[in-house]
Design a protein around this motif. Structure first.
Motif, PDB file in Angstrom:
ATOM      1  N   PHE A 110       0.821  -1.203   0.000  1.00 40.05           N
ATOM      2  CA  PHE A 110       0.000   0.000   0.000  1.00 40.05           C
ATOM      3  C   PHE A 110       0.860   1.259   0.000  1.00 40.05           C
ATOM      4  O   PHE A 110       0.577   2.235  -0.692  1.00 40.05           O
ATOM      5  N   ARG A 111       1.941   1.184   0.799  1.00 39.06           N
ATOM      6  CA  ARG A 111       2.849   2.317   0.817  1.00 39.06           C
ATOM      7  C   ARG A 111       3.354   2.596  -0.597  1.00 39.06           C
ATOM      8  O   ARG A 111       3.377   3.722  -1.076  1.00 39.06           O
ATOM      9  N   THR A 112       3.766   1.527  -1.283  1.00 35.76           N
ATOM     10  CA  THR A 112       4.282   1.660  -2.642  1.00 35.76           C
ATOM     11  C   THR A 112       3.226   2.242  -3.577  1.00 35.76           C
ATOM     12  O   THR A 112       3.494   3.164  -4.340  1.00 35.76           O
ATOM     13  N   ALA A 113       2.010   1.706  -3.482  1.00 30.55           N
ATOM     14  CA  ALA A 113       0.938   2.143  -4.379  1.00 30.55           C
ATOM     15  C   ALA A 113       0.638   3.625  -4.198  1.00 30.55           C
ATOM     16  O   ALA A 113       0.458   4.355  -5.169  1.00 30.55           O
ATOM     17  N   PHE A 114       0.603   4.075  -2.943  1.00 28.18           N
ATOM     18  CA  PHE A 114       0.242   5.472  -2.684  1.00 28.18           C
ATOM     19  C   PHE A 114       1.400   6.421  -3.005  1.00 28.18           C
ATOM     20  O   PHE A 114       1.195   7.587  -3.289  1.00 28.18           O
ATOM     21  N   TYR A 115       2.619   5.900  -2.910  1.00 24.37           N
ATOM     22  CA  TYR A 115       3.780   6.773  -3.121  1.00 24.37           C
ATOM     23  C   TYR A 115       4.177   6.852  -4.593  1.00 24.37           C
ATOM     24  O   TYR A 115       4.751   7.833  -5.036  1.00 24.37           O
ATOM     25  N   PHE A 116       3.849   5.810  -5.357  1.00 26.25           N
ATOM     26  CA  PHE A 116       4.316   5.730  -6.733  1.00 26.25           C
ATOM     27  C   PHE A 116       4.015   6.966  -7.592  1.00 26.25           C
ATOM     28  O   PHE A 116       4.898   7.435  -8.319  1.00 26.25           O
ATOM     29  N   PRO A 117       2.798   7.545  -7.513  1.00 31.09           N
ATOM     30  CA  PRO A 117       2.545   8.733  -8.352  1.00 31.09           C
ATOM     31  C   PRO A 117       3.565   9.847  -8.137  1.00 31.09           C
ATOM     32  O   PRO A 117       3.863  10.599  -9.070  1.00 31.09           O
ATOM     33  N   SER A 118       4.139   9.945  -6.931  1.00 29.37           N
ATOM     34  CA  SER A 118       5.084  11.033  -6.644  1.00 29.37           C
ATOM     35  C   SER A 118       6.388  10.911  -7.417  1.00 29.37           C
ATOM     36  O   SER A 118       7.078  11.904  -7.612  1.00 29.37           O
ATOM     37  N   VAL A 119       6.758   9.694  -7.805  1.00 28.93           N
ATOM     38  CA  VAL A 119       8.078   9.543  -8.426  1.00 28.93           C
ATOM     39  C   VAL A 119       8.010   9.548  -9.953  1.00 28.93           C
ATOM     40  O   VAL A 119       9.033   9.619 -10.613  1.00 28.93           O
ATOM     41  N   THR A 120       6.805   9.478 -10.497  1.00 26.17           N
ATOM     42  CA  THR A 120       6.717   9.428 -11.959  1.00 26.17           C
ATOM     43  C   THR A 120       6.758  10.830 -12.562  1.00 26.17           C
ATOM     44  O   THR A 120       6.593  11.820 -11.869  1.00 26.17           O
ATOM     45  N   SER A 205       0.209  13.494  -2.255  1.00 27.79           N
ATOM     46  CA  SER A 205      -0.162  12.961  -0.937  1.00 27.79           C
ATOM     47  C   SER A 205       0.773  11.844  -0.490  1.00 27.79           C
ATOM     48  O   SER A 205       1.100  11.732   0.689  1.00 27.79           O
ATOM     49  N   LEU A 210       4.498   9.503   3.626  1.00 25.25           N
ATOM     50  CA  LEU A 210       5.728   8.904   4.154  1.00 25.25           C
ATOM     51  C   LEU A 210       6.242   9.670   5.364  1.00 25.25           C
ATOM     52  O   LEU A 210       6.741   9.080   6.324  1.00 25.25           O
TER      53      LEU A 210
ATOM     54  N   PHE B  16      -5.558   5.061  -6.387  1.00 32.51           N
ATOM     55  CA  PHE B  16      -4.172   5.393  -6.712  1.00 32.51           C
ATOM     56  C   PHE B  16      -3.595   4.549  -7.845  1.00 32.51           C
ATOM     57  O   PHE B  16      -2.686   4.977  -8.527  1.00 32.51           O
ATOM     58  N   PHE B  20      -3.187   4.396 -13.552  1.00 34.36           N
ATOM     59  CA  PHE B  20      -2.108   3.750 -14.305  1.00 34.36           C
ATOM     60  C   PHE B  20      -2.659   2.594 -15.148  1.00 34.36           C
ATOM     61  O   PHE B  20      -2.182   2.347 -16.250  1.00 34.36           O
ATOM     62  N   GLN B 196      15.992   9.515 -11.450  1.00 36.59           N
ATOM     63  CA  GLN B 196      14.579   9.881 -11.480  1.00 36.59           C
ATOM     64  C   GLN B 196      14.422  11.373 -11.776  1.00 36.59           C
ATOM     65  O   GLN B 196      13.626  11.770 -12.622  1.00 36.59           O
ATOM     66  N   ASN B 200      12.853  12.740 -15.426  1.00 32.06           N
ATOM     67  CA  ASN B 200      11.577  13.453 -15.395  1.00 32.06           C
ATOM     68  C   ASN B 200      11.706  14.949 -15.661  1.00 32.06           C
ATOM     69  O   ASN B 200      10.707  15.626 -15.827  1.00 32.06           O
ATOM     70  N   PHE B 253      11.880   2.063  -9.609  1.00 26.34           N
ATOM     71  CA  PHE B 253      11.165   2.230  -8.344  1.00 26.34           C
ATOM     72  C   PHE B 253      10.863   0.879  -7.699  1.00 26.34           C
ATOM     73  O   PHE B 253      11.079   0.678  -6.511  1.00 26.34           O
TER      74      PHE B 253
END
Lengths: 327, 271
Positions: A110-120, A205, A210, B16, B20, B196, B200, B253
C-alpha cells in the motif's frame, strides 16, 4: 602548517566543480535576472548592451500600481494560485495523514501504491489526467453512472463559488480591487483548476504520507497503551495522544505544501496553458509566458522575483518556527 | 473496525492504481475504443497501432536517445561531483567550509520555477543556448545531493581514513579508494534520485533548448500534447508516449524501492 595548506587546497578542489556549476547556473542567473527586471530588454542581443533601456522599478510598478493588462494578468494569476494553495494544502495534508493512519504497520504494497505517483514524470501523469478528465473520459463516465452530467473540465472557466451562487450581484461586478472586480476575486477556482487540484493532491499525498508514517513510527507504543488503560476511546487517543505527537510533522507538511504549491508549473503547461479564460494562470506560468511568448523579459523576471519573495518569506517562516521547536 | 480498514485500503488502492491501469490499457486500444470505453481495463481489440504511430509518426526515437544521454551524464556527474563536495564538507578542514555549507543550505531553498528566465539569460549570454551542453551542464551538480552525501559521510567512522592517511595517502586517494567503496548505500540512493530527477526533468529543457532535435522525452511529450496534437484526439498515442516516459522510473522504483523511501524528515529538519 604545510599540511594545513594542503588540506585547504584539497578541500577547495573537491568542492570546486559544484561551486562552479551552482555559481554559474544559480547565483549568477539570479543577479543577471535582477538587472533584467529593471530593464526593457526584449530578448534581442545581450541584455547588457548599451542600447537596452533602463526602466528602474517600472516593471514592478506595472504589476502592482498601473492599470493595464500586465497587472490584470498578474493579479489574476495570484488569485488563481491563492485558490489553488487554499485547496491543495489542506486536502493533501488531510489525505496524507489519513493514508498514513490507515497504512501504518501494514504491508509495503500500500505504501508503494500510494507513493508511486510522486516519483513518476509530472508531464506523463498530466497527460494521463487529461485523458481521464476529457469530455467523454473516465471521470465523466463515472459521473454519468451516478446520473450527473460532467462538465467539459478543461474548457470550463466558471468558478465553483459562481456555480453555487449563480448570477453575481451587480455591486460586485461594478467595483473592484487592483484591476479585478470583486466578483473576479471571489468566484472561486474554476472547474478547470479543480481538475488540476485533484491531480496534484493525488500525486503529492504519497510523499507527505511517508513523512507522517515516519513520525507515527516514532511515537512510543507505551503512550498509546497507557491511554488505553486509562479507558480512552479510539477517537480520544487519536485526538489527545497521536495528533499532538504529530504536530511537528504536521507543521513540516503544511509549510512544505505552502512552499511547493506556489511553484506549480508542469501541470499547467501540459494541461491548460493558463486557459480557459486565464483561470489556471499562475505566477510561475505567467512569468514564463510573459518572457518567452510575449518577449517582455523585464516583466517576466519581475514576476519571478515577486514569486521568489513569496516563497522565501514562507521558507524563512518555516525555518524560524522549526528552530524554535528544536530548542 | 478491521473490516472497515480493509475496505478503505482497497478503495484507496483503486484510486491510486487505476489511473495507471487506464494509462496502460488505453495505450493498447484503438482511437474509437478509447473514446467509447475509457474506463475498461481490457482493450477491444488490442492493438499496437498507438506505439507504431508514436515511433514512426513522432520524434520519439530522438527523444528517447536524448533523454537517455542526458540522464546518464547527469546521473554520473551528480554522483561524482556531489559526493566529492559532500566529502569535503564533511571531512576536510578548509577555510570557508562552514560558509560554503550555509550556502548549500540556502541554495536548496531556491525554488526552481523562479530560475527559468535567469537560467535562460546565462545560457544565452554564454552562447550555450540550444545545445546539449545547455541541456546537461546546469544539472550535473545539485545542492540536495551534496547535502545527502555530507550527512552520510558524517555518519561513517573516520578511523579507516585516518589509517590510510597515516600510510601517506593523499585526500583524493583516501576518498577514491577508501571512502567511496564504503559508501555504496548512499551512492545507490543518490544514483536513483538523480536518475529519477533527470529523466523526469521538464522545465529546464524549456529554457535550455528549442531545437526539436534536442528535445528530451518529457519535452517532446509536452509538445505533442499541447502543440501539434492538442485537443481531444488520438489519446491512445499520447498515452503510449506517456507510458514510455513512465516505465523506466517505474522499473527502478520497484527494484530499488527501499532507497526511494528514505526518511524524508531528515533533509528538511536538519536544514
Amino acid at each position: 602548517m604545510r599540511s594545513r595548506t594542503r588540506e585547504n587546497l584539497a578541500g577547495w578542489l573537491f568542492v570546486a566543480p559544484v561551486v562552479a556549476i551552482l555559481g554559474l547556473f544559480l547565483l549568477l542567473p539570479i543577479l543577471m535576472a535582477l538587472w533584467v527586471s529593471l530593464t526593457g530588454w526584449n530578448g534581442q542581443g545581450s541584455p547588457f548592451r548599451a542600447g537596452v533601456p533602463f526602466v528602474g522599478g517600472d516593471n514592478y510598478a506595472r504589476l502592482f500600481t498601473e492599470d493595464g493588462l500586465a497587472r490584470e494578468n498578474f493579479m489574476t494569476s495570484l488569485r488563481n494560485n491563492v485558490y489553488y494553495v487554499a485547496a491543495v494544502v489542506p486536502l493533501q495534508t488531510a489525505l496524507a495523514l489519513f493514508l498514513a493512519l490507515v497504512v501504518n504497520r501494514r504491508r509495503a504494497f500500500f505504501r508503494t501504491a500510494f507513493y508511486f505517483p510522486s516519483v513518476t514524470s509530472s508531464v506523463a501523469i498530466s497527460v494521463v489526467f487529461l485523458f481521464i478528465f476529457s469530455n467523454s473520459g473516465a471521470v465523466n463516465q463515472l459521473l454519468a453512472l451516478a446520473g450527473v452530467r460532467g462538465p467539459q473540465w478543461f474548457s470550463d472557466p466558471r468558478g465553483v463559488i459562481q456555480l453555487l451562487i449563480g448570477e453575481p450581484p451587480a455591486a460586485l461586478t461594478e467595483h473592484g480591487l487592483l484591476g479585478l472586480t470583486w466578483w473576479d476575486w471571489l468566484a472561486g477556482p474554476s472547474v478547470a483548476m479543480c481538475a488540476i487540484i485533484v491531480l496534484v493532491v493525488w500525486t503529492t499525498s504519497g510523499t507527505f504520507m511517508l513523512m507522517f508514517l515516519a513520525a507515527l513510527q516514532n511515537i512510543p507504543k507505551a503512550l498509546d497503551e497507557a491511554a488505553m488503560l486509562d479507558g480512552a476511546t479510539r477517537w480520544q487517543r487519536f485526538r489527545r495522544v497521536t495528533l499532538p505527537m504529530l504536530k511537528p510533522t504536521m507543521f513540516l507538511v503544511l509549510t512544505l505544501g505552502l512552499i511547493g504549491t506556489w511553484q506549480v508549473f508542469d501541470q499547467i503547461y501540459v494541461m491548460s496553458q493558463g486557459d480557459p479564460a486565464k483561470t489556471t494562470l499562475t505566477p510561475a506560468f505567467l512569468s514564463y509566458r510573459t518572457a518567452f511568448r510575449d518577449f517582455d523579459y523585464g516583466a517576466g523576471t519581475a514576476i519571478s522575483f515577486v514569486l521568489f519573495l513569496i516563497i522565501v518569506v514562507l521558507t524563512l517562516v518555516q525555518r524560524w518556527v522549526m528552530r524554535e521547536r528544536k530548542a | 473496525m478491521k473490516a472497515m480498514r480493509g475496505i478503505l485500503l482497497a478503495v484507496f488502492s483503486v484510486v491510486f492504481v487505476y489511473p495507471f491501469v487506464i494509462q496502460v490499457a488505453n495505450s493498447f486500444k484503438t482511437d474509437p475504443d478509447a473514446a467509447a470505453n475509457p474506463l475498461s481495463p481490457i482493450p477491444h481489440p488490442a492493438t499496437l497501432s498507438a506505439f507504431e504511430r508514436v515511433f514512426l509518426g513522432t520524434d520519439m526515437p530522438v527523444w528517447l536517445a536524448n533523454s537517455l544521454l542526458v540522464t546518464v551524464v547527469v546521473t554520473l556527474g551528480r554522483v561524482l561531483l556531489d559526493s566529492m563536495a559532500g566529502y569535503a564538507l564533511a571531512r576536510l578542514r578548509f577555510r570557508g567550509r562552514s560558509g560554503l555549507f550555509a550556502a548549500v543550505i540556502a541554495v536548496m531553498a531556491v525554488p526552481g520555477v523562479v530560475l527559468f528566465i535567469p537560467k535562460f539569460l546565462v545560457l544565452n549570454q554564454l552562447g550555450m543556448y540550444d545545445s546539449y551542453l545547455a541541456l546537461i551542464l546546469p544539472l550535473v551538480a545539485d545542492a540536495t545531493g551534496v547535502f545527502i552525501m555530507k550527512q552520510f559521510f558524517e555518519s561513517i567512522p573516520g578511523s579507516v581514513e585516518e589509517a590510510a592517511r597515516i600510510d601517506g595517502a593523499g585526500p583524493f586517494r583516501v576518498f577514491w579508494s577508501v571512502v567511496l567503496p564504503m559508501s555504496r548505500p548512499a551512492l545507490i540512493t543518490l544514483t536513483i534520485l538523480s536518475f529519477q530527477g533527470s529523466w523526469n526533468e521538464f522545465p529546464h529543457t524549456l529554457v535550455a533548448v528549442q531545437d526539436p532535435a534536442l528535445f528530451t522525452l518529457p519535452r517532446g511529450l509536452a509538445d505533442l500534447v499541447s502543440g501539434s496534437l492538442g485537443g481531444g484526439t488520438q489519446f491512445p498515442l499520447k498515452l503510449a508516449a506517456a507510458l514510455l516516459a513512465t516505465v523506466p522510473v517505474a522499473v527502478i522504483f520497484v527494484v530499488f524501492q527501499r532507497h526511494f523511501i528514505r526518511d524524508p524528515n531528515q533533509g528538511a529538519e536538519k536544514g
